[in-house]
Design an enzyme around this catalytic site. Structure first.
Site, short mmCIF file in Angstrom:
data_model
loop_
_atom_site.label_atom_id
_atom_site.label_comp_id
_atom_site.label_asym_id
_atom_site.label_seq_id
_atom_site.Cartn_x
_atom_site.Cartn_y
_atom_site.Cartn_z
N LYS A 175 21.25 1.20 9.85
CA LYS A 175 21.53 1.71 8.51
C LYS A 175 20.33 2.56 8.09
CE LYS A 175 20.67 0.31 4.45
NZ LYS A 175 20.38 1.66 3.85
N GLU A 249 7.66 -3.62 8.94
CA GLU A 249 6.48 -2.80 8.69
C GLU A 249 6.65 -2.16 7.33
OE1 GLU A 249 3.74 -2.88 10.32
OE2 GLU A 249 4.55 -4.17 11.89
N CYS A 283 3.41 5.81 5.00
CA CYS A 283 2.80 4.50 4.80
C CYS A 283 1.36 4.47 5.29
CB CYS A 283 3.62 3.42 5.49
SG CYS A 283 3.89 3.69 7.25
N GLU A 382 0.19 1.12 -4.02
CA GLU A 382 0.65 2.25 -3.22
C GLU A 382 1.31 3.28 -4.11
OE1 GLU A 382 2.78 2.85 1.06
OE2 GLU A 382 3.76 1.46 -0.32
#
Length: 481
Positions: A175, A249, A283, A382
């Site tokens: 997906k 992750e 990331c 973040e």
């Protein structure tokens, strides 16, 4: 002309059973529809999982070299379409042409790499205690893997999950993120053209709720996820609760330490590349520059010059493209406001560029803050945009302490001319990836990748030969005669 895609289930391209669709738009020109996709539901996911489950035994029994040959043909198919897929990636995700082309090439290289790895997945022979026993191991595919992938690397990350799964004999259901699913679907087009047996790999374009359905499904044996920490933790907990193997992750707050021995101009170039490349939407992007006081001022001047020298605009012509969606842009602008309210000093960027070429695109200027304290939100959370916080320190020990003062631990780098200092940094920094005199972004495909702390579930690494471990179970054989 807008292209219309379908789901790929059991070797067929199918419309969604919901009958509903959704569009992707160009982040550089939001009024421009790029493609139309089926809005899959649980029934579509069910069909995809069942197809993978039914194909699992036969695919597991297929010799490794034969599986590798299919991956190799798929890689060649992707290579033939490289320019087309580069344009699609730029249109859907907003990367520059150079960045998008590099990512497509990475997917091609990943498929070629795992095509060869499929030949060598044969276990190991060991010495037995007695003379009449042949002792060895076999690597067996785990079964069915659910692969949930993000929008920021819409072909590379799907490739580095899908290729090792198929190489090991594991079947898969993917997906991709609905923001930019086109490049991921191209992998399945390439595999279909390469002669992949029906049901071995399947893809559905759907919302996050369908990903949750896949994670809980009884026929799914393993779940691989890349995305935000908040969602990743939910995926992991659900998968484990349902007895599945899982790897996730997730986010990062990646530091680059600038030593007093560093050349400020070189350090600024490295930080700028890590912070502003791919519009900061990685990331592994550099989000914190931890800089020794002796070189701080000169480094900041160089970094500001680098930021202001970046030409912003549509990805097919300029140095830095837009953010992928309006919500991502708003999130970055919100953090810029937060940083200013915390007392950080804005020394570059901080706004949306004005001019005809920007139109209604989701653009933000490369942004630099100084005077940042380690506990500021801009130093802890973040951002996922082209924003870097500069934190001044007095010595190496303080620099490493600041670098480690984060819930995340994905990628970290140091710029230094002192080899002993570099070695100490590698030993002491809390990160899954440590780099010396290099930017925090950029990964080799043949070595393991993954984070620590809240950046990863710390279960299984991705990429390289190690990346196949997640998709296999080791059987130990005692053959006495």
């Amino acid at each position: 002309m807008t292209r219309t895609y379908r789901n790929y289930v059991d070797g067929e391209w199918r419309d969604s059973t919901t009958g509903e669709t959704f569009d992707t738009t160009n982040p550089a020109a939001p009024g421009e529809v790029v493609a139309t996709y089926p809005a899959a539901g649980d029934e579509d996911a069910e069909a995809a999982i069942r197809a993978a489950d039914e194909a699992a035994d036969e695919w597991a029994a297929t010799p490794g070299p034969e599986r590798g040959a299919i991956l190799r043909r798929a890689a060649a198919n992707l290579a033939d379409r490289k320019e087309e897929l580069t344009a699609l990636l730029t249109a859907e995700e907003g990367k520059t042409h150079a960045e998008a082309g590099g990512e497509v090439q990475r997917a091609i290289d990943i498929f070629y790499y795992f095509a060869e790895q499929a030949r060598d997945l044969a276990g190991e022979r060991k010495a037995a205690s007695g003379p009449d026993t042949n002792l060895y191991t076999r690597e067996e595919p785990i079964g069915v893997a659910a692969l949930i992938t993000p929008w920021n690397y819409p072909i590379a990350i799907p490739a580095w999950k899908l290729a090792p799964a198929l190489a090991t004999g594991t079947t898969a259901v993917m997906k991709p993120a609905s923001v930019a699913p086109g490049p991921a679907l191209a992998l399945f087009e390439a595999l279909d053209e390469a002669g992949l047996p029906d049901g071995v790999a399947n893809v559905v374009t759907a919302s996050g709720s369908t990903g949750a359905y896949m994670t809980e499904h009884e026929a799914v044996d393993a779940v691989s996820f890349t995305g935000s920490t908040v969602v990743g933790e939910q995926v992991y907990e659900t998968a484990v609760e349902h007895g599945k193997r899982a790897q996730c992750e997730m986010g990062g707050k990646n530091p680059t330490v600038v030593s007093d021995t560093a050349d400020p101009a070189e350090a600024a170039e490295i930080v700028a590349a890590g912070a502003f490349g791919v519009t900061g939407q990685a990331c592994t992007a550099c989000s914190r520059a931890v800089v020794h006081e002796d070189v701080h001022d000169e480094f900041v001047d160089e970094l500001v010059a680098a930021a202001e020298g970046i030409e912003i605009g549509p990805g097919d012509e300029y140095d830095m493209g837009p953010q992928v969606t309006e919500s991502e842009l708003e999130g970055t602008l919100d953090y810029i406001d937060v940083a200013a309210n915390e007392g950080a000093e804005l020394v570059a960027g901080g706004g949306q560029p004005a001019g005809d070429r920007f139109g209604d695109g989701y653009y933000v200027e490369p942004t630099v803050f100084t005077g940042v304290e380690r506990d500021f939100r801009i130093a802890q959370e973040e951002v996922f945009g082209p924003v870097v916080a500069v934190i001044e320190v007095s010595d190496f020990d303080e620099a490493v302490d600041v670098a480690n003062d984060s819930d995340y631990g994905l990628s970290a780098s140091i710029v230094t001319d002192d080899h002993t200092e570099a070695n100490r940094f590698v030993e002491d920094v809390e990160a899954g990836v440590a780099k010396v005199n290099d930017k925090t972004t950029g990964l080799e495909l043949h070595v393991p990748f993954g984070g620590v702390k809240d950046s990863s579930t710390e279960t299984w690494r991705e990429q390289g030969a190690t990346g196949m471990d997640f998709y296999t179970i080791t059987q130990t054989v005692y053959d006495s005669f």
